[in-house]
Scaffold this active site. Structure first.
Site, PDB file in Angstrom:
ATOM      1  N   ASP A 102       0.769  -1.201   0.155  1.00  0.00           N
ATOM      2  CA  ASP A 102       0.012   0.170   0.067  1.00  0.00           C
ATOM      3  C   ASP A 102       0.982   1.166  -0.089  1.00  0.00           C
ATOM      4  O   ASP A 102       1.873   1.249   0.753  1.00  0.00           O
ATOM      5  CB  ASP A 102      -0.856  -0.135   1.299  1.00  0.00           C
ATOM      6  CG  ASP A 102      -2.338   0.470   1.015  1.00  0.00           C
ATOM      7  OD1 ASP A 102      -2.447   1.333   0.474  1.00  0.00           O
ATOM      8  OD2 ASP A 102      -3.214  -0.301   1.552  1.00  0.00           O
ATOM      9  N   ASP A 206      -3.211   4.680  -2.303  1.00  0.00           N
ATOM     10  CA  ASP A 206      -4.105   5.225  -1.481  1.00  0.00           C
ATOM     11  C   ASP A 206      -4.798   6.428  -1.729  1.00  0.00           C
ATOM     12  O   ASP A 206      -3.923   7.346  -2.297  1.00  0.00           O
ATOM     13  CB  ASP A 206      -3.655   5.497   0.123  1.00  0.00           C
ATOM     14  CG  ASP A 206      -4.808   5.524   1.013  1.00  0.00           C
ATOM     15  OD1 ASP A 206      -5.619   4.693   1.101  1.00  0.00           O
ATOM     16  OD2 ASP A 206      -4.711   6.417   1.624  1.00  0.00           O
ATOM     17  N   GLU A 260      -6.848   3.801  -5.650  1.00  0.00           N
ATOM     18  CA  GLU A 260      -7.901   3.819  -4.994  1.00  0.00           C
ATOM     19  C   GLU A 260      -8.461   5.203  -5.459  1.00  0.00           C
ATOM     20  O   GLU A 260      -7.912   6.375  -5.292  1.00  0.00           O
ATOM     21  CB  GLU A 260      -7.615   3.473  -3.606  1.00  0.00           C
ATOM     22  CG  GLU A 260      -9.169   3.719  -2.885  1.00  0.00           C
ATOM     23  CD  GLU A 260      -9.146   4.328  -1.223  1.00  0.00           C
ATOM     24  OE1 GLU A 260      -9.871   3.905  -0.577  1.00  0.00           O
ATOM     25  OE2 GLU A 260      -8.304   4.967  -0.887  1.00  0.00           O
ATOM     26  N   HIS A 333     -10.898  -3.655   3.541  1.00  0.00           N
ATOM     27  CA  HIS A 333     -10.945  -3.091   4.856  1.00  0.00           C
ATOM     28  C   HIS A 333     -11.854  -1.839   5.300  1.00  0.00           C
ATOM     29  O   HIS A 333     -11.883  -1.296   6.622  1.00  0.00           O
ATOM     30  CB  HIS A 333      -9.435  -2.876   5.394  1.00  0.00           C
ATOM     31  CG  HIS A 333      -8.992  -1.759   4.560  1.00  0.00           C
ATOM     32  ND1 HIS A 333      -8.891  -1.834   3.188  1.00  0.00           N
ATOM     33  CD2 HIS A 333      -8.412  -0.552   4.941  1.00  0.00           C
ATOM     34  CE1 HIS A 333      -8.339  -0.709   2.691  1.00  0.00           C
ATOM     35  NE2 HIS A 333      -8.104   0.031   3.845  1.00  0.00           N
ATOM     36  N   ASP A 334     -12.431  -1.420   4.408  1.00  0.00           N
ATOM     37  CA  ASP A 334     -13.279  -0.159   4.416  1.00  0.00           C
ATOM     38  C   ASP A 334     -14.749  -0.519   4.548  1.00  0.00           C
ATOM     39  O   ASP A 334     -15.363   0.731   4.629  1.00  0.00           O
ATOM     40  CB  ASP A 334     -12.554   0.917   3.469  1.00  0.00           C
ATOM     41  CG  ASP A 334     -11.294   1.564   3.666  1.00  0.00           C
ATOM     42  OD1 ASP A 334     -10.964   1.397   4.787  1.00  0.00           O
ATOM     43  OD2 ASP A 334     -10.777   1.990   2.754  1.00  0.00           O
TER      44      ASP A 334
HETATM   45  C1  NOJ Z   1      -8.168   4.878   2.198  1.00  0.00           C
HETATM   46  C2  NOJ Z   1      -7.976   3.780   2.793  1.00  0.00           C
HETATM   47  O1  NOJ Z   1      -8.466   2.457   2.259  1.00  0.00           O
HETATM   48  C3  NOJ Z   1      -8.469   3.955   4.251  1.00  0.00           C
HETATM   49  O2  NOJ Z   1      -8.352   2.770   4.949  1.00  0.00           O
HETATM   50  C4  NOJ Z   1      -7.702   4.973   4.901  1.00  0.00           C
HETATM   51  O3  NOJ Z   1      -8.381   5.245   6.011  1.00  0.00           O
HETATM   52  C5  NOJ Z   1      -7.845   6.292   4.124  1.00  0.00           C
HETATM   53  N1  NOJ Z   1      -7.763   6.208   2.769  1.00  0.00           N
HETATM   54  C6  NOJ Z   1      -6.950   7.267   4.297  1.00  0.00           C
HETATM   55  O4  NOJ Z   1      -5.727   6.896   4.204  1.00  0.00           O
END
Ligand code: NOJ
Ligand code: MG
Length: 561
Positions: A102, A206, A260, A333-334
């Protein structure tokens, strides 16, 4: 007739995502780590994936569990060290798996050396690594603009010493890097080289579309309650310039990237991930498939809409065909666990199987999130103080203003918080789900005696075996990976049906959403009596017919080859 597109390793691959803190605890301190990963490499390989994506492994004060990076060229002592990481990397490579890290460059941690030095003032060469600005009034009485962070109140944090504010689009502990500063971009390139020289194969980048901020930092649309100002930090033109620069380094190594990208649309994605656009990124994680039961973010819940889900998948399939490439996922994970969201707890295994086939058999590169392969589900916590995530606490403040009691908020968080995806992996029916002998850092879901890897291994009808079979089938059948997608039954509110076609071979995927029996008839041109039923989450009939009534959450996959 649709024919095969250029095969490239990252188009053929499937990826397993590890969120290290909750994967496996090898040293029994209650926190997942790289010792644990090393022990589980054979398990990951046995799933049939070709790569592992690690959520951040960097040293971090854990304001956002690694997404606040305090040192880009090191490993969090809680997870191990560089030497151990190298063993994991070699171990993955020895098993034919790539390793993707990441890359979090929109922001650092406020504990990062650069940020600490930036606080010395404008004379420090690090000052301009971040967005330090004077307020509209002195003494911290009015920030530079009206932006609000995504995670923690206002987007500006005041520093008394400097009488200046720094920008943080996410948590206070995540100051935004000023990527417009060429020195910062050199730092990024040096980070890329550090890991690529070690042998890492690529990066998940990210919130990569956030890395450019509008010049002058103008006020944002005033009515936005969170993330106000995002129109001034999302997908601005310089993002592409910066990516072009980074790509020069990445290309030297043939490295892979997936970015992302919140709010991403297929049209915009083509400005990044097509050959015409210079393949600034290989793949893009968009969010549209995750919006079938909410309005833009998980916390603003809506009833599940199959039509919305189908539309999101179909638009991306159609738009990317022959142009870009899809990154397919239904968990990470989100987000809360997918069976709770789009499937059924009552039919956990059946609906989990259906959801797996639904997305893995589409054209693109599939990503599987840890625990998804055994059908882990959301956890029900009792109290707010059991939660850990900055986003949950920020949302509590917001929902309190809307009149939510703590109790009601906890009920909401149990459905909507991303922490549902962060419970320790349930390996066995033993204490703490076999994750650790010590009390884990975050509660284990009490359903671990039933849902765990050991039980799934032992049961030939388990989700785990189904995932393995799907991934193997995908590999063996280019029609899955490279097929031309067509949606059928478009207006149905309970069926999602699509076909794939490649070099005269065809695949038909029938997914029933819900318990209600639905009359299904093969779409025109598809004769099921002449097909092989490759998958079924109920017993596969000896003789195929062109009409049948669906069982709860039924899934059938037909192949003509
Ligand atoms: C996206 C990530 O997937 C998430 O887990 C994170 O909190 C935010 N970006 C900030 O880095
Ligand atoms: Mg540990």
């Amino acid at each position: 007739m649709p024919t095969q597109q250029n095969p490239i390793w990252w188009k053929e691959m499937s990826v397993y995502q590890i969120w290290p803190r909750s994967f496996a605890d090898g040293d029994n301190d209650g926190i997942g780590d790289l010792h644990g990963v090393l022990e589980k490499l054979d398990y990951i390989k046995a799933l049939g994936v070709d790569a592992i994506w690690f959520s951040p492994l960097y040293p971090s004060p854990n304001a956002d569990y690694g997404y606040d990076c305090a040192d880009y060229k090191n490993i969090h002592p809680e997870y191990g060290d560089l030497e151990l990481f190298k063993r994991v990397l070699d171990g993955a490579h020895a098993r034919g798996m790539k390793v993707i890290l990441d890359l979090v460059i929109n922001h650092t941690s406020d504990h990062h050396e650069w940020f600490i030095k930036s606080k010395e003032g404008p004379q420090s060469e690090y000052h301009d690594y971040y967005y330090w600005r004077k307020g509209k009034k002195p003494g911290g009485k009015k920030p530079p603009n009206n932006w609000l962070s995504v995670f923690e109140g206002g987007a500006w944090e005041y520093d008394k010493n400097l009488d200046e504010y720094y920008l943080h689009v996410f948590a206070k502990g995540q100051p935004d890097l000023n990527i417009a500063n060429p020195k910062v971009r050199e730092e990024v390139k040096s980070i890329l080289r550090f890991w690529l020289d070690m042998g890492v194969d690529g990066f998940r980048e990210d919130v990569i579309t956030y890395i450019a901020k509008r010049e002058g930092l103008p006020n944002g649309f005033p009515l936005m309650p969170v993330g106000r100002g995002m129109e001034h930090w999302t997908s601005l033109p310089p993002v592409k310039e910066y990516l072009k620069e980074f790509k020069e380094v990445l290309d030297e190594y043939g490295a892979f990237t997936v970015g992302e990208a919140p709010m991403m649309t297929p049209k915009l994605a083509k400005e990044y991930i097509t050959e015409e656009a210079g393949n600034l990124l290989d793949l893009m994680f968009h969010f549209q498939v995750m919006e079938a039961d909410c309005f833009l973010i998980d916390w603003v819940g809506l009833p599940f809409s199959l039509k919305k889900l189908k539309k999101a998948f179909s638009v991306w399939q159609n738009e990317m065909y022959g142009a870009g490439w899809n990154a397919n996922y239904i968990e990470n994970h989100d987000h809360p666990r997918i069976i709770n969201r789009y499937g059924s707890l009552k039919y956990r295994v059946a609906s989990g199987k259906m959801l797996a086939a639904m997305y893995i058999l589409q054209s693109g590169t599939p990503f599987i999130y840890q625990g998804q392969e055994i059908g882990m589900t959301n956890i029900a916590l009792d109290r707010l103080d059991q939660f850990k995530d900055v986003m949950t606490f920020n949302n509590f403040k917001l929902f309190k203003k809307l009149g939510f009691s703590e109790e009601r908020f906890v009920r909401l968080a149990n459905r909507r918080s991303r922490e549902n995806a962060r419970t320790p992996i349930q390996w066995t029916a033993e204490k703490n789900g076999g994750f650790s002998e010590t009390e884990p850092w975050f509660p284990v879901n009490p359903n671990y005696p039933e849902i765990n890897v050991a039980a799934a291994e032992a049961d030939p009808d388990s989700l785990l075996h189904w995932y393995r079979a799907l991934l193997a089938f995908r590999k063996e059948n280019p029609v899955v990976i490279h097929g031309k997608y067509t949606e059928h039954y478009k207006s149905s509110r309970s069926l999602y049906v699509y076909s794939q076609e490649l070099d005269g071979k065809r695949l038909l995927v029938v997914c029933a959403f819900g318990e209600k029996p639905v009359q299904f008839s093969a779409p025109t041109g598809f004769d099921l009596t002449g097909a092989k039923q490759a998958f079924g989450n109920y017993a596969i009939p000896g003789i195929q017919t062109n009409n049948f009534v669906t069982k709860p959450w039924e899934c059938r996959v037909y192949l003509w080859d």
